[in-house]
Scaffold this motif. Structure first.
Motif, mmCIF file in Angstrom:
data_model
loop_
_atom_site.group_PDB
_atom_site.id
_atom_site.type_symbol
_atom_site.label_atom_id
_atom_site.label_comp_id
_atom_site.label_asym_id
_atom_site.label_seq_id
_atom_site.Cartn_x
_atom_site.Cartn_y
_atom_site.Cartn_z
ATOM 1 N N ARG A 7 0.722 -1.295 0.152
ATOM 2 C CA ARG A 7 -0.026 -0.038 0.149
ATOM 3 C C ARG A 7 0.806 1.320 0.002
ATOM 4 O O ARG A 7 0.142 2.312 -0.092
ATOM 5 C CB ARG A 7 -1.002 -0.147 1.221
ATOM 6 N N LEU A 8 2.054 1.066 0.203
ATOM 7 C CA LEU A 8 2.973 2.349 0.044
ATOM 8 C C LEU A 8 3.693 2.591 -1.308
ATOM 9 O O LEU A 8 4.367 3.165 -1.220
ATOM 10 C CB LEU A 8 4.115 2.060 1.218
ATOM 11 N N SER A 112 -3.480 8.182 -3.551
ATOM 12 C CA SER A 112 -3.142 7.908 -2.273
ATOM 13 C C SER A 112 -2.085 7.057 -1.928
ATOM 14 O O SER A 112 -0.957 7.055 -1.001
ATOM 15 C CB SER A 112 -4.374 7.010 -1.542
ATOM 16 N N ARG A 113 -1.498 5.998 -2.649
ATOM 17 C CA ARG A 113 -0.630 5.655 -2.696
ATOM 18 C C ARG A 113 0.916 6.233 -2.999
ATOM 19 O O ARG A 113 1.918 6.062 -2.321
ATOM 20 C CB ARG A 113 -0.560 4.048 -3.702
ATOM 21 N N ASN A 116 1.218 8.012 0.397
ATOM 22 C CA ASN A 116 1.700 7.098 1.384
ATOM 23 C C ASN A 116 3.158 6.868 1.105
ATOM 24 O O ASN A 116 4.146 6.652 2.150
ATOM 25 C CB ASN A 116 0.814 5.685 1.092
ATOM 26 N N ILE A 143 -4.392 9.861 3.506
ATOM 27 C CA ILE A 143 -2.934 8.824 3.542
ATOM 28 C C ILE A 143 -3.546 7.658 4.421
ATOM 29 O O ILE A 143 -4.392 7.831 5.342
ATOM 30 C CB ILE A 143 -2.097 9.798 4.302
ATOM 31 N N ASP A 144 -2.658 6.714 4.379
ATOM 32 C CA ASP A 144 -2.908 5.214 5.074
ATOM 33 C C ASP A 144 -1.967 5.265 6.010
ATOM 34 O O ASP A 144 -1.062 4.573 5.972
ATOM 35 C CB ASP A 144 -3.043 4.111 4.138
ATOM 36 N N GLU A 145 -2.142 5.793 7.543
ATOM 37 C CA GLU A 145 -1.319 5.859 8.379
ATOM 38 C C GLU A 145 -0.948 4.291 8.702
ATOM 39 O O GLU A 145 0.292 3.930 9.383
ATOM 40 C CB GLU A 145 -1.219 6.569 9.487
ATOM 41 N N ILE A 148 1.701 2.500 7.055
ATOM 42 C CA ILE A 148 3.009 2.921 7.553
ATOM 43 C C ILE A 148 3.306 2.037 8.892
ATOM 44 O O ILE A 148 4.641 1.461 9.026
ATOM 45 C CB ILE A 148 3.096 4.332 7.805
#
Length: 560
Positions: A7-8, A112-113, A116, A143-145, A148
């Motif tokens: 996802r990053l 979004s990616r 990220n 963002i998808d913390e 991370i």
């Protein structure tokens, strides 16, 4: 659903032109955010100069740190976007901030990616998560913390998932008769080249070719691949720094050092999950306590980030709660409320009260209120020290409080604002203050506005006649933030309806936060708070309506 490292990784199908478009939007939004922050510092200096003080040094130091942060973030974005152009663009003072004529951004998933990836690179290369970075990125797009955190805390699992991803892709291509030459990407190479020793707490700093090959296949190459791999290798150190658990330092030990200044002080969890830290943290401060449970109970309305409450001077706050209840039921306060119902201007009404009436009010509130207020100021200075020491680690902190709890936070922010900007840059994200018993003077609030990276909200109620009386009796000031607007650029003033007595903040705090569009509010908890707590408090307050209004006014304020 994708998780962890995958996802990053920016989608491979993004063209170079798409990445250049993202970088253009990113840099211009970043320049606009930087300019707004500089405006807050300029406003602070202007106020200082009006008051005969020198504020240019703080402004210059702040702008230096701010631009260093902004340029670093832009460089990370440039690397992730595959380094278009010969070198990273400079975010100079005249940088373009217009986005109206730019081509549209890529789709939500791709964008979004990309963000990220920028966030992961920024966190791992700086070993911290700036509140400015969080506020800016989260307002630029989603963002998808959690991705991370998952990757940093479980780098081996992330790489295993990435390898499975490449294996699946290789099999799909093989079925089409395509031959892929991917030597050395087995898990043996991953384990041998990257994560030797990770179970002992620290990963090897040198990264083998296996990981960079996997990253390249997933879509990250060049400088970004090396930086990503290094971030994975040092993930345990980064986690320790982010979440405040690295080395021998702990929250309890840090707090215990300050018990001489404040006898009763602790940071207690409201909503946390063991071994499931969040990238941001929230600290809440109650303003008085009917019972010790009120240290945490008002703040169960929050979900999302790890949420803690500051426990401070429980005995004094319980005494003050009892004094406020007694005050509200006094004839003088009933008289004031009745006059307000008849739309008498509060300031004129309080000015007309006789000295004897004020003496009776003073007997009720003088010791409990003034004592608790003095303790709030001391506690605020201690909280400021703890925040400067990064008691929660190197991650963004948001602060919320009501009544004297807001005063604690305000004093902490005043302490932080006096420190060099290099020590406080990116420390505090959002601040929500309600019913604050402190002046709305421009000098204090401009300094705080410069410090806070995100939103600074002043929740007030013009009908809080109890706070008006308390303020008038204690410091003879009408300019109270909890009663009116704070006229400072960048401060959001939200009038909270339904607060006609200071005790009501306790039962209405969830609804007020909801009306302010605070993040991560749990609607069911707000409804329960309104139904149980708010109604109970309202029942304890004098019910003056209809004929009772005229009768109460005829009886006067009880000054004879």
């Amino acid at each position: 659903m994708k998780s962890g490292l995958t996802r990053l990784i920016p989608p491979k199908e993004l063209s170079r032109a798409d990445r250049e478009i993202v970088l253009q939007h990113f840099s211009r939004h970043l320049a606009a955010y930087r300019n707004t922050a500089e405006l807050y510092a300029f406003t602070e200096r202007s106020i200082f100069q009006i008051n005969g003080q020198l504020g240019s040094r703080i402004e210059d130091d702040f702008k230096t740190e701010l631009n260093r942060w902004a340029q670093k973030l832009l460089h990370d974005a440039w690397v992730v976007c595959q380094e278009p152009g010969l070198m990273c663009p400079e975010l100079d003072p005249l940088a373009d901030t217009s986005t109206a004529k730019l081509p549209p951004l890529p789709g939500p998933e791709s964008l979004s990616r990309l963000l990220n990836a920028i966030l992961f690179l920024n966190v791992t290369t700086s070993s911290q998560y700036s509140a400015r970075t969080r506020y800016f990125l989260s307002h630029f797009f989603t963002i998808d913390e959690q991705a991370i955190i998952s990757t940093l805390k479980n780098p081996k699992d992330a790489l295993q998932e990435a390898q499975q991803h490449t294996q699946d892709a290789r099999e799909q291509h093989a079925q089409k008769g395509q031959v892929l030459r991917m030597a050395g990407i087995g898990l043996g190479a991953v384990a041998g080249g990257v994560l030797i020793g990770v179970t002992g707490g620290l990963a090897a700093p040198l990264v083998g070719a296996g990981v960079t090959t996997i990253l390249s296949w997933l879509g990250i190459g060049g400088t970004a691949a090396g930086l990503f791999a290094s971030g994975l290798a040092s993930s345990s150190v980064i986690c320790g720094t982010l979440f405040g658990a690295y080395g021998a330092r702990s929250t309890a030990n840090m707090v215990s050092r300050h018990t001489r200044e404040v006898r009763d002080l602790a940071i207690v969890p409201v909503r946390t999950r063991e071994n499931h830290e969040t990238m941001g943290v929230r600290l809440c401060v109650s303003g008085w306590l009917s019972t010790p449970a009120d240290v945490t109970a008002p703040w169960t309305v929050f979900g999302g980030d790890d949420t803690f409450a500051l426990q401070w001077e429980v005995e004094a706050l319980q005494k003050m709660s009892g004094a406020l209840t007694t005050l509200i039921k006094s004839q003088t306060m009933k008289y004031i409320k009745a006059q307000i119902i008849k739309r008498t201007i509060l300031a004129g009404l309080l000015s007309a009260l006789s000295p004897v009436a004020w003496l009776k009010i003073g007997k009720i509130i003088d010791n409990p209120w003034m004592n608790a207020k003095a303790l709030a100021i001391k506690t605020g200075a201690v909280l400021g020290t703890l925040l400067a020491s990064k008691v929660f680690g190197s991650r963004p902190v948001s602060l919320t409080g009501y009544s004297l709890g807001s005063l604690v936070i305000l004093e902490a922010l005043k302490y932080l604002a006096k420190l060099p900007p290099s020590e406080t840059m990116g420390l505090v994200q959002d601040v929500f203050l309600f019913g604050t018993p402190a002046p709305n003077d421009a000098a204090t609030w401009t300094s705080i506005r410069r410090l806070v990276c995100g939103r600074l909200v002043n929740g007030y109620s013009r009908g809080d006649y109890v706070l008006a009386v308390l303020s008038r009796a204690s410091d003879a000031s009408w300019g109270i933030a909890g009663l009116q607007t704070v006229d400072v650029t960048g401060v959001e003033n939200i009038e909270c309806e339904g607060i006609d007595g200071h005790l009501q903040w306790r039962g209405m705090i969830g609804r007020c936060l909801q009306n302010c569009h605070a993040p991560d509010i749990i609607e069911e908890e707000v409804a329960a708070q309104l139904e149980i707590v708010a109604q109970t408090i309202r029942k304890d307050m004098p019910d003056i309506s209809g004929q009772e209004v005229e009768k109460t006014i005829q009886n006067g304020p009880g000054d004879s």
